[in-house]
Design an enzyme around this catalytic site. Structure first.
Site, mmCIF file in Angstrom:
data_model
loop_
_atom_site.group_PDB
_atom_site.id
_atom_site.type_symbol
_atom_site.label_atom_id
_atom_site.label_comp_id
_atom_site.label_asym_id
_atom_site.label_seq_id
_atom_site.Cartn_x
_atom_site.Cartn_y
_atom_site.Cartn_z
ATOM 1 N N ASP A 82 -6.782 -4.275 5.011
ATOM 2 C CA ASP A 82 -6.874 -2.866 4.632
ATOM 3 C C ASP A 82 -6.531 -2.637 3.169
ATOM 4 O OD1 ASP A 82 -4.176 -3.485 4.972
ATOM 5 O OD2 ASP A 82 -4.016 -2.365 6.844
ATOM 6 N N ASN A 153 4.676 2.640 14.444
ATOM 7 C CA ASN A 153 3.927 3.432 15.433
ATOM 8 C C ASN A 153 2.943 2.569 16.219
ATOM 9 O OD1 ASN A 153 1.997 2.845 13.536
ATOM 10 N ND2 ASN A 153 1.649 4.951 12.887
ATOM 11 N N HIS A 155 0.674 0.496 14.874
ATOM 12 C CA HIS A 155 -0.623 0.198 14.244
ATOM 13 C C HIS A 155 -0.742 -1.281 13.897
ATOM 14 C CE1 HIS A 155 0.808 1.245 9.838
ATOM 15 N NE2 HIS A 155 1.028 -0.010 10.093
ATOM 16 N N GLU A 160 -4.439 3.372 13.431
ATOM 17 C CA GLU A 160 -3.327 4.225 13.820
ATOM 18 C C GLU A 160 -3.443 4.622 15.298
ATOM 19 O OE1 GLU A 160 -1.108 4.143 11.758
ATOM 20 O OE2 GLU A 160 -1.551 4.967 9.795
HETATM 21 C C1 F6R Z 1 -0.801 -4.172 6.048
HETATM 22 C C2 F6R Z 1 -1.048 -3.719 7.408
HETATM 23 C C3 F6R Z 1 -0.029 -3.000 8.180
HETATM 24 C C4 F6R Z 1 1.363 -3.619 8.093
HETATM 25 C C5 F6R Z 1 2.383 -2.792 8.873
HETATM 26 C C6 F6R Z 1 3.792 -3.351 8.726
HETATM 27 O O1 F6R Z 1 -1.920 -4.849 5.534
HETATM 28 O O2 F6R Z 1 -2.118 -3.916 7.882
HETATM 29 O O3 F6R Z 1 -0.429 -2.926 9.533
HETATM 30 O O4 F6R Z 1 1.316 -4.921 8.599
HETATM 31 O O5 F6R Z 1 2.381 -1.481 8.406
HETATM 32 O O6 F6R Z 1 4.217 -3.166 7.415
HETATM 33 P P1 F6R Z 1 5.561 -3.853 6.902
HETATM 34 O O7 F6R Z 1 5.321 -5.303 6.940
HETATM 35 O O8 F6R Z 1 5.724 -3.368 5.478
HETATM 36 O O9 F6R Z 1 6.649 -3.419 7.814
#
Ligand code: F6R
Length: 259
Positions: A82, A153, A155, A160
């Site tokens: 992403d 959450n 994701h 989401e």
């Molecule tokens: C990032 C992504 C997100 C993160 C998730 C956890 O490329 O796809 O799904 O893996 O938000 O983020 P952190 O590792 O910062 O807790």
């Protein structure tokens, strides 16, 4: 839960580590082994990569393996999950910047093999761009390995809560929890983009192997729901329960509610 979804979750899919460092090094070694195996066979390897805090140590270890143990990235083709939208790639909050800083800038990957779903003002048709991103992955035979983090959450990527399990790469609205979690990095909530381009749930689940890495106590609650709770689009990561090719790599703190 839909009737044709079966939970394939078992203890073999769980890799528990005492520390975040051990968990990260395990993941880095799995990636390095796959790269080397493909290299020995004269093949490229298609990696799906994540950003955020979770994979930083993984990338640090991969860089170390490149610098000290001659791991080459010459056969790696990468697709990031992403990218924020809109954002300039040279913005230090962009995932393009992140990947350069933590991995790509330190290894011998061919820049033309790097794919990040970045849409700038040159792109007139976002849908067409997203379809081309999907087509590129398929044309290379799909993702050999997808590295995932998990949002509080539930994701995966920026799929989401509410994201369809059949979703593919597209423009998405970021959830309030996702934006709140990014606030400290951006400096204020207003600066956090409202949208992102993300691979879809369907794109992710087609990967031949999936490593979900979760570290720290703040992930324990969502890990418990995603691994043991109902399979529901409200917790996109819960779909992973149905897949045999998933490994959950957790440190003690992230696993504290499922033990
Ligand atoms: C990032 C992504 C997100 C993160 C998730 C956890 O490329 O796809 O799904 O893996 O938000 O983020 P952190 O590792 O910062 O807790």
């Amino acid at each position: 839960m839909s009737n044709n979804l079966h939970n394939t979750f078992n203890s073999k899919s769980l890799k528990l580590w005492d520390s975040s460092e051990q968990a990260s090094i395990y993941v880095a070694n799995q990636i390095a082994e796959l790269i080397s195996e493909h290299r020995k066979q004269g093949k490229s390897v298609v990696l799906g990569l994540a950003t955020g805090n979770t994979p930083k140590k993984v990338y640090q270890e991969l860089v170390r393996l490149h610098q000290n143990e001659s791991l080459s990235f010459a056969n790696v083709i990468s697709f990031n999950l992403d990218e924020y939208y809109p954002i300039f790639p040279d913005n230090d909050m962009s995932y393009t910047y992140f990947m350069q800083k933590y991995l790509f800038g330190h290894v011998d990957i061919d820049p033309s093999n790097i794919h990040i779903p970045h849409v700038d003002s040159n792109v007139e048709d976002i849908e067409e761009y997203c379809k081309a991103y999907e087509d590129k992955i398929s044309s290379l035979g799909g993702l050999d390995l997808q590295l995932l983090g998990i949002g509080r959450n539930g994701h995966i990527g920026f799929n989401e809560p509410g994201s369809s399990f059949s979703s593919t790469t597209r423009l998405v609205d970021l959830h309030p929890v996702t934006r709140a979690d990014a606030e400290s990095d951006f400096g204020s909530l207003e600066k956090v983009p409202q949208q992102a381009i993300s691979m879809g749930v369907h794109t992710i689940v087609q990967a031949k192997r999936i490593l979900l890495l979760a570290l720290g106590e703040r992930k324990s609650e969502i890990i418990s729901k995603a691994l043991r709770g109902e399979i529901t689009t409200e917790i996109p990561a819960s779909i992973l329960q149905t897949l045999p090719q998933v490994e959950y790599v957790l440190d003690n703190e992230a696993a504290s509610l499922i033990k």
